[in-house]
Design an enzyme around this catalytic site. Structure first.
Site, PDB file in Angstrom:
ATOM      1  N   ARG A  20       0.824  -1.220   0.000  1.00  0.00           N
ATOM      2  CA  ARG A  20       0.000   0.000   0.000  1.00  0.00           C
ATOM      3  C   ARG A  20       0.857   1.269   0.000  1.00  0.00           C
ATOM      4  O   ARG A  20       0.476   2.267   0.626  1.00  0.00           O
ATOM      5  CB  ARG A  20      -0.942   0.030   1.206  1.00  0.00           C
ATOM      6  CG  ARG A  20      -1.985  -1.060   1.232  1.00  0.00           C
ATOM      7  CD  ARG A  20      -3.151  -0.694   0.320  1.00  0.00           C
ATOM      8  NE  ARG A  20      -4.210  -1.674   0.404  1.00  0.00           N
ATOM      9  CZ  ARG A  20      -5.300  -1.526   1.146  1.00  0.00           C
ATOM     10  NH1 ARG A  20      -5.473  -0.455   1.866  1.00  0.00           N
ATOM     11  NH2 ARG A  20      -6.216  -2.457   1.138  1.00  0.00           N
ATOM     12  N   ARG A  57      -3.277   6.766   1.224  1.00  0.00           N
ATOM     13  CA  ARG A  57      -3.795   7.931   1.949  1.00  0.00           C
ATOM     14  C   ARG A  57      -2.805   8.664   2.839  1.00  0.00           C
ATOM     15  O   ARG A  57      -3.093   9.761   3.284  1.00  0.00           O
ATOM     16  CB  ARG A  57      -5.010   7.507   2.781  1.00  0.00           C
ATOM     17  CG  ARG A  57      -6.246   7.341   1.933  1.00  0.00           C
ATOM     18  CD  ARG A  57      -7.350   6.725   2.724  1.00  0.00           C
ATOM     19  NE  ARG A  57      -6.962   5.390   3.120  1.00  0.00           N
ATOM     20  CZ  ARG A  57      -7.680   4.591   3.899  1.00  0.00           C
ATOM     21  NH1 ARG A  57      -8.804   5.012   4.401  1.00  0.00           N
ATOM     22  NH2 ARG A  57      -7.267   3.385   4.182  1.00  0.00           N
ATOM     23  N   ARG A  73      -7.543  12.350  -4.584  1.00  0.00           N
ATOM     24  CA  ARG A  73      -8.718  11.732  -3.972  1.00  0.00           C
ATOM     25  C   ARG A  73      -9.884  12.717  -3.868  1.00  0.00           C
ATOM     26  O   ARG A  73     -11.037  12.315  -3.833  1.00  0.00           O
ATOM     27  CB  ARG A  73      -8.303  11.236  -2.600  1.00  0.00           C
ATOM     28  CG  ARG A  73      -9.202  10.192  -1.973  1.00  0.00           C
ATOM     29  CD  ARG A  73      -8.501   9.689  -0.744  1.00  0.00           C
ATOM     30  NE  ARG A  73      -9.262   8.705  -0.006  1.00  0.00           N
ATOM     31  CZ  ARG A  73      -9.899   8.978   1.122  1.00  0.00           C
ATOM     32  NH1 ARG A  73      -9.898  10.195   1.608  1.00  0.00           N
ATOM     33  NH2 ARG A  73     -10.547   8.014   1.754  1.00  0.00           N
TER      34      ARG A  73
END
Ligand code: CP3
Length: 349
Positions: free
Chosen positions: A31, A35, A44
């Site tokens: 990942r 974020r 986003r």
């Protein structure tokens, strides 16, 4: 059609996967695009999750964000394991803060039996396009990793319809309808084999299979529900090295190392490097296993702990990584300390 790609300048990851000697272990992070990066958060705001996944330029840009910032040895394509369920004709949504949702999960044996292998080139062409774009963009500086979810993990979402602590509905469905469940697992397996082969043809130089929920199974159930399909995928996908990540299934490491054709096994932080090496008798490349929460320590502690992790696994046949995906609230500086610590590791400090 053959596609030509830029010359490969950084082959640390491929060397580690082939068991060749390296100066230091390669590093990437599960990942690593996501974020915790402010540049990801900017995109986003403008596009939904599946817009980002389905637009090759955006998926390429997001894949490149951690590469530009940290220069890891591998780039994992920005996508999601759940696109395979979409390819099977199942609706999947993702709203911020909610996790994935399937408005109409599979809940009857009849519907389970009706699932069929789709044409992945048709349904998931955007992933292949993103891979080809990204492989060019990387310019040989990092190895491009493609991925898919393992059959058991995808089965969990397909039946449960959402994330869960124990996926008890998915397990109940399996225990009540084993025959229909094996049909579903076989369909997912065949789809995944075709999908991983297509990813490799499009530019992926290695592939990883995420069995994020295999740790929910007892060893007996793992052998019946997860293992045969992982073995099959590793047997069929031979065009590039394959990494299996069976989170939580420490008891399966030996069988996965000896009885499948995987090039590497991902391990989580609940086992020691010594245990993982002993279970696999130093015969296979291992990847992991930094506790993702440990990235919330002070950067100086992160450096020390990363160096110690490499000392314990040993620098050969090893890929430095987290034991699972990076958490969204990790400071960027701390992620940077992790990458830098691996790159500055030396045997005799
Ligand atoms: O590693 C990477 O950088 C590549 C991208 C990647 C994503 N998902 C992007 C993503 C990968 C490899 C995945 C795999 C994935 N997706 C898994 C297996 C790996 C794992 O972590 O166990 C699973 C179980 C999923 C399903 C999924 N997708 C969940 C449970 C969630 C929500 C939880 C969360 O982290 O928000 C997603 C969404 C998702 N996939 C995000 C990203 C960057 C967050 C989307 C956002 O809110 O912007």
């Amino acid at each position: 059609m053959t596609t030509s790609f830029p010359e490969h300048k950084n082959d640390l990851l491929l060397k580690a996967l082939r068991g060749e000697t390296v100066q230091r272990p390669p590093v990437w992070m599960m990942r690593q695009a996501g974020r915790y990066l402010p540049e990801y958060m900017e995109l986003r705001k403008k596009y939904t999750f599946f817009e980002r996944v389905e637009t090759p330029d955006l998926a390429c840009e997001i894949t490149m964000q951690p590469i530009r910032r940290f220069g890891p040895d591998a780039a994992i394509i920005f996508s999601d394991i759940l696109v395979v369920l979409q390819a099977l004709g199942i609706e999947v949504t993702l709203n911020p803060g909610e996790g994935p949702r399937l408005p109409d999960p599979v809940q009857t044996p009849e519907r389970a039996l009706s699932l069929q292998v789709p044409d992945v080139h048709d349904r998931l062409h955007y992933v292949m396009e993103a891979l080809t774009l990204t492989r060019r963009e990387l310019n040989g500086e990092a190895t491009l990793i493609g991925f898919a979810g393992a059959p058991w993990t995808l089965f969990c979402y397909l039946i449960e319809g959402r994330g869960s602590k124990d996926f008890s509905r998915a397990k109940a469905f399996y225990f009540q309808h084993p025959k229909e469940s094996h049909h579903v697992l076989s369909v997912i397996t065949e789809t995944t084999i075709a999908y991983l082969k297509a990813q490799i043809a499009a530019g992926a130089q290695a592939v990883q299979v995420f069995d994020s929920w295999s740790g929910l199974l007892s060893p007996e159930d793992f052998n019946e529900i997860a293992f045969p399909y992982l073995k099959k995928i590793a047997e069929e996908v031979t065009e590039a090295p394959l990494i299996l990540y069976p989170k939580g299934s420490w008891y399966a490491l030996e069988a996965l190392a000896y009885r499948t054709k995987a090039s590497a096994l991902g391990v989580d932080w609940c086992i020691t490097p010594e245990y993982a090496r002993e279970a696999t008798r130093n015969e296979i490349t291992l990847q992991g296993n930094f506790d993702p929460s440990r990235l919330l320590s002070h950067p100086d502690d992160i450096r020390k702990q990363v160096h110690r992790m490499i000392d314990r696994f040993g620098p050969q046949r090893y890929i430095a990584n987290l034991g699972h995906g990076i958490l969204p609230f990790v400071p960027v500086e701390n992620a940077g300390a992790f990458f830098e610590a691996v790159k500055t590791w030396e045997p005799n400090r």
